[in-house]
Design an enzyme around this catalytic site. Structure first.
Site, PDB file in Angstrom:
ATOM      1  N   ARG A 364      16.123  56.966  75.923  1.00 43.77           N
ATOM      2  CA  ARG A 364      16.787  58.246  75.660  1.00 43.77           C
ATOM      3  C   ARG A 364      18.288  58.077  75.853  1.00 43.77           C
ATOM      4  NH1 ARG A 364      12.499  62.366  78.770  1.00 43.77           N
ATOM      5  NH2 ARG A 364      10.665  61.630  77.618  1.00 43.77           N
ATOM      6  N   ASP A 384       2.597  57.871  81.411  1.00 50.69           N
ATOM      7  CA  ASP A 384       2.444  58.891  80.380  1.00 50.69           C
ATOM      8  C   ASP A 384       1.019  58.873  79.846  1.00 50.69           C
ATOM      9  OD1 ASP A 384       3.254  60.861  78.660  1.00 50.69           O
ATOM     10  OD2 ASP A 384       4.097  59.494  77.176  1.00 50.69           O
ATOM     11  N   HIS A 386      -2.058  61.373  77.444  1.00 52.51           N
ATOM     12  CA  HIS A 386      -2.417  62.562  76.682  1.00 52.51           C
ATOM     13  C   HIS A 386      -3.930  62.698  76.637  1.00 52.51           C
ATOM     14  CE1 HIS A 386       1.662  61.494  75.303  1.00 52.51           C
ATOM     15  NE2 HIS A 386       1.811  62.807  75.298  1.00 52.51           N
ATOM     16  N   LYS A 466       4.128  74.596  80.286  1.00 53.07           N
ATOM     17  CA  LYS A 466       3.822  73.487  81.189  1.00 53.07           C
ATOM     18  C   LYS A 466       3.804  73.925  82.641  1.00 53.07           C
ATOM     19  CE  LYS A 466       8.651  71.862  81.437  1.00 53.07           C
ATOM     20  NZ  LYS A 466       9.555  70.712  81.226  1.00 53.07           N
TER      21      LYS A 466
END
Length: 636
Positions: A364, A384, A386, A466
């Protein structure tokens, strides 16, 4: 005429005419009237001296109120601006907001502020507080305000007024002889600011944050309810400086950062080993909970990021490269890549939930001024993952995730955990109907689990609401690390689907989740919270065997070999140095255990064990010491 006001406890106060916040506070008690800073009218903060409409719900804001610190810091910024202009009349004031734990004001001045100037400014601020200057709001014609500030040489203030939207009048606060553009509200007088403030540093800044604009000087300060709170905060700052992970990294030989790669880490052997230990720890936890580890490409075509919605939100923060007439981007996050894996092959409802994790490096393009060691980097890894599931599975998956999160935080000594519920931001993708559905689903999970959450309005991800998990470290600082996001948007934008029990094709719900967040940042937090005293199982070198005399070198090496065979990373220090020097050096490097061996220890098959932070040695039989260290270095 009779008017009435409702107090927070349900009581009703009646007056013969409209009352001010001061009148209402005085009616409750003389003490409250003296301590009042402002008033909340139907939930909105207002100046204390203004009349309150009939029938309003009224809450008097004193120093113990949750809104007090924001008010005090706001006024401290204005008092500082007045002090600066009194001492240095040619200085222009620009903007001065409150920030976490304090405030700042940006000034335009030809000469640089010195540490001595800060002392003088702070002293003048205390004089202004003692003057007890009245602070009152005035409403000015816009053009009149522009001309006034131009006449005063305040071109920046004039520019701010010109750029305000609309053409209505502007709000000016008069503080003694000092006038400043501000929406307010403010304390009724400078004396109520008290003495719980201090100026901390001066730094460079640019007008409007643009490097092409005029260079300004930013003076930072902190303000609290009283001197006791201020003293506690300054003590925390001193302790935080002592524990700074960048300083510890030099002592522990963990990593360094250099200008040739700003925001990225040059990991040394010990630091990389520690980071790997941390990653392997959370990897093992995730594998136990049914996550399949995957790895997606670093470079992906711009079109995928546009399709997912990330390009509109994050384009300025993404590193891009053009190759073969295609614009590619280094991934700042894994979610679109994970959807691509989910879409390979037909998925049935029987396959759900699908839990998918990845540790691959993310990039980033953080602003240079925001970079801060491991805490804010441009390249980093995350734990990370999902979860692709049905709506009916959200509650169970949320419960499973939170159980994992609490277990992990507990292993590191973080048991004080706060939770924030962040709902839809102003800039987002997806229809209101999808957002209603996602927020209802997440609130349902919160209610199902009986979680105590603080509302954090407007701070959700651009694709879904969230939960943010905030841990508190050893010196009382809060860090937001873990997140759980409920997403109905990306599966639709990226065309993910599964075959439901009735044979229909449906969109899965996508849960984005992380426990550590950035692995680098979490390690930095852990280093500072423990002051470098990492858990034995995480430390790169749990034990060093240090010799007193060279005659026992063979014994030390035999011990090292036994430890390595038992799975304990160990090193020997056979240097021809005094044992006191060796102990000090290894203690400075935060080696958890130092085993000292001399002729007596070798003759008796023993070691003298010194724990990091202790001044005493404990003599132990070698076998017992090895058994103890093997147990202590076992990953939880």
């Amino acid at each position: 005429m009779s008017v009435s006001y409702q107090l927070p406890d349900g009581a009703t106060l009646e007056f013969e005419q409209l009352a001010s916040g001061e009148d209402i506070a005085a009616h409750v008690s003389k003490k409250l009237a003296k301590q009042a800073l402002a008033v909340k009218v139907d939930g909105e903060l207002r100046d204390l001296y203004l009349s309150v409409p009939d029938g309003a719900r009224v809450e008097v804001v004193d120093r113990n109120h949750e809104d007090a610190l924001e008010l005090l810091r706001h006024d401290a910024a204005h008092v500082m601006a007045e002090a600066v202009q009194e001492l240095y009349p040619d200085t222009q004031v620009t903007i001065g907001p409150t920030i976490e734990n304090g405030f700042y004001y940006d000034f335009y001045r030809d000469e640089s502020f010195t540490p001595e100037d800060l002392e003088a400014i702070e002293q003048r601020m205390r004089e202004i507080v003692r003057r007890n200057e009245s602070v009152r709001r005035e409403v000015w014609d816009r053009q009149e305000a522009v001309q006034f500030f131009l006449d005063q040489g305040e071109t920046f203030k004039a520019d701010i007024i010109r750029e305000l939207p609309g053409d209505e009048e502007v709000s000016i606060y008069r503080q003694g002889e000092f006038l400043d553009l501000c929406r307010g509200p403010h304390l009724p007088d400078t004396n109520r600011l008290g003495d719980g403030f201090k100026l901390t540093k001066v730094a460079g800044a640019y007008w409007r944050g643009e490097s092409d604009n005029a260079q300004l000087q930013r003076i930072y300060g902190t303000a609290w309810r009283d001197k006791k709170e201020l003293k506690n905060y300054l003590r925390q700052l001193e302790e935080a400086e002592r524990r700074d992970h960048r300083k510890l990294a030099r002592e522990m030989d963990f990593f360094h950062i250099q200008e040739e790669s700003p925001g990225s880490v040059f990991w040394h052997h010990r630091g990389w080993k520690t980071r790997r230990n941390l990653e392997n720890y959370i990897r093992a936890k995730m594998e136990r909970d049914g996550y399949a580890e995957v790895c997606t490409p670093q470079l992906m075509d711009r079109r995928l990021w546009e399709q997912s919605g990330h390009w509109d939100k994050y384009a300025d923060d993404m590193f891009t490269v053009c190759t073969h007439e295609r614009e590619m981007a280094l991934k700042p996050m894994n979610c679109p890549g994970h959807v691509q894996i989910f879409k390979q092959g037909v998925k049935s409802y029987r396959d759900l939930p699908v839990r998918m994790g990845e540790f691959h490096t993310l990039h980033r393009n953080e602003a240079h001024g925001a970079l801060h060691g491991l805490m804010r980097a441009r390249s980093f890894g995350q734990d990370d993952a999902h979860i692709f599931c049905t709506e009916d599975q959200i509650n169970a998956e949320t419960a499973k995730f939170i159980q994992l999160l609490r277990e992990v935080y507990h292993d590191f000594g973080f048991d004080d955990i706060g939770i924030k519920f962040s709902d839809r931001p102003e800039k987002r993708t997806g229809s209101d109907e999808l957002w209603d559905q996602a927020e209802a689903a997440l609130r349902g999970a919160v209610d199902y689990l009986g979680l105590d959450c603080e509302l954090n309005p407007g701070d959700g991800a651009f694709y879904g609401p969230k939960l943010e998990f905030v841990l508190r470290d050893a010196i009382g600082r809060d860090w937001q690390c873990g997140t759980l996001q409920v997403d109905f948007v990306l599966p639709e934008r990226l065309d993910a689907e599964y075959v439901a029990e009735d044979g229909e094709r449906r969109r899965p719900v996508m849960l984005h989740r992380a426990v550590l967040g950035s692995v680098e940042r979490f390690l930095g937090i852990l280093m500072e919270s423990t002051a470098g005293h990492l858990p034995l199982w995480l430390a790169p070198v749990p034990v060093v065997i240090a010799t007193i005399v060279n005659a026992v070198d063979d014994y030390a090496e035999q011990i090292r070999d036994q430890l390595v065979q038992a799975g304990v990373p160990a090193e020997v220090d056979l240097r021809n140095e005094k044992i006191g020097y060796k102990v000090r050096e290894h203690s400075r490097a935060k080696i958890p255990r130092i085993w000292v061996v001399g002729e007596n220890e070798a003759a008796q098959n023993k070691v003298a064990v010194r724990e990091l932070g202790s001044k005493d040695n404990e003599e132990m039989d070698l076998d017992a010491a090895i058994e103890q260290i093997v147990t202590a270095t076992r990953m939880p």
